[in-house]
Design a protein around this motif. Sequence first.
Motif, short mmCIF file in Angstrom:
data_model
loop_
_atom_site.label_atom_id
_atom_site.label_comp_id
_atom_site.label_asym_id
_atom_site.label_seq_id
_atom_site.Cartn_x
_atom_site.Cartn_y
_atom_site.Cartn_z
N ALA A 174 0.84 -1.21 0.00
CA ALA A 174 0.00 0.00 0.00
C ALA A 174 0.87 1.25 0.00
O ALA A 174 0.57 2.22 -0.71
CB ALA A 174 -0.94 -0.01 1.21
N GLY A 175 1.94 1.23 0.79
CA GLY A 175 2.85 2.37 0.83
C GLY A 175 3.51 2.63 -0.52
O GLY A 175 3.60 3.78 -0.97
N GLN A 176 3.95 1.57 -1.18
CA GLN A 176 4.60 1.75 -2.48
C GLN A 176 3.59 2.20 -3.54
O GLN A 176 3.93 3.00 -4.41
CB GLN A 176 5.32 0.47 -2.92
N CYS A 225 0.93 4.07 -2.92
CA CYS A 225 0.74 5.50 -2.62
C CYS A 225 1.91 6.33 -3.12
O CYS A 225 1.72 7.40 -3.69
CB CYS A 225 0.58 5.72 -1.12
N PHE A 226 3.12 5.82 -2.90
CA PHE A 226 4.31 6.56 -3.32
C PHE A 226 4.37 6.65 -4.84
O PHE A 226 4.78 7.67 -5.39
CB PHE A 226 5.56 5.87 -2.76
N ALA A 268 1.64 9.32 -5.69
CA ALA A 268 1.65 10.60 -4.96
C ALA A 268 2.28 11.71 -5.79
O ALA A 268 3.32 11.52 -6.42
CB ALA A 268 2.41 10.44 -3.65
N LEU A 290 0.84 13.03 0.99
CA LEU A 290 0.56 11.65 0.61
C LEU A 290 1.85 10.83 0.55
O LEU A 290 1.88 9.66 0.94
CB LEU A 290 -0.19 11.57 -0.72
N VAL A 341 2.71 9.89 4.08
CA VAL A 341 1.83 8.80 4.49
C VAL A 341 2.32 7.48 3.89
O VAL A 341 2.35 6.44 4.56
CB VAL A 341 0.36 9.08 4.10
N ALA A 342 2.73 7.53 2.63
CA ALA A 342 3.24 6.33 1.96
C ALA A 342 4.46 5.78 2.69
O ALA A 342 4.56 4.57 2.93
CB ALA A 342 3.59 6.65 0.51
N THR A 376 6.22 6.73 -11.57
CA THR A 376 5.05 5.89 -11.31
C THR A 376 5.26 4.45 -11.74
O THR A 376 5.03 3.54 -10.93
CB THR A 376 3.79 6.50 -11.95
#
Length: 186
Positions: free
Chosen positions: A78-80, A82-83, A86, A91, A94-95, A155
């Motif tokens: 989830a963190g990757q 978001c990153f 972002a 954000l 948060v990631a 991305t």
Amino acid sequence: MVWGVALAAYVAAVFHRSSLGVTGVDATHRFDINASALATFSVAQLAVYAAMQVPVGVLLDRFGSRRLLITGGALMVAGQLCFALATDVRLAVVARILVGLGDAMTFISVLRIVTFWFPGRINPLIVQLTGTLGQLGAVLGAVPLVALLHHFGWTPAFLVAAALGTTVLLLVLVAVRDTPYRESLA
């Protein structure tokens, strides 16, 4: 096999942990920030990692390695994700917090697997191998991730990082068991 897959989860955690360090210059451009603001990403990730050590120990005793490896892996994916998506600094922070949370659950969970799956006399050797081989994740972060980043962009590179994490997470779901015995810890 159980230890090998758990080790892969730790390699992935080190990969996720180090992915910011090797992409820092690109992050400053993506988020239009200076080095001080970039440090916020790392500080947030490391602060969460450190703060979670005692709670993770309690959770490990309650739920076992498998559940924590699954939860930790899902948080890092989830963190990757978001990153990867972002464009806003908040954000992105948060990631990195999600990556830190997931990372905090991983190494200790693998060590607990070592305790249950290997005889005590070779535990120190397996623990040392785990720590050493886990650092391959930093190599994966340094070379292939940077190559992906410079060839395909931010991305896609971080989506590949998330896909790597998802693959390892699926392996954990299939192969990892807390103990070699039938009864479960939880």
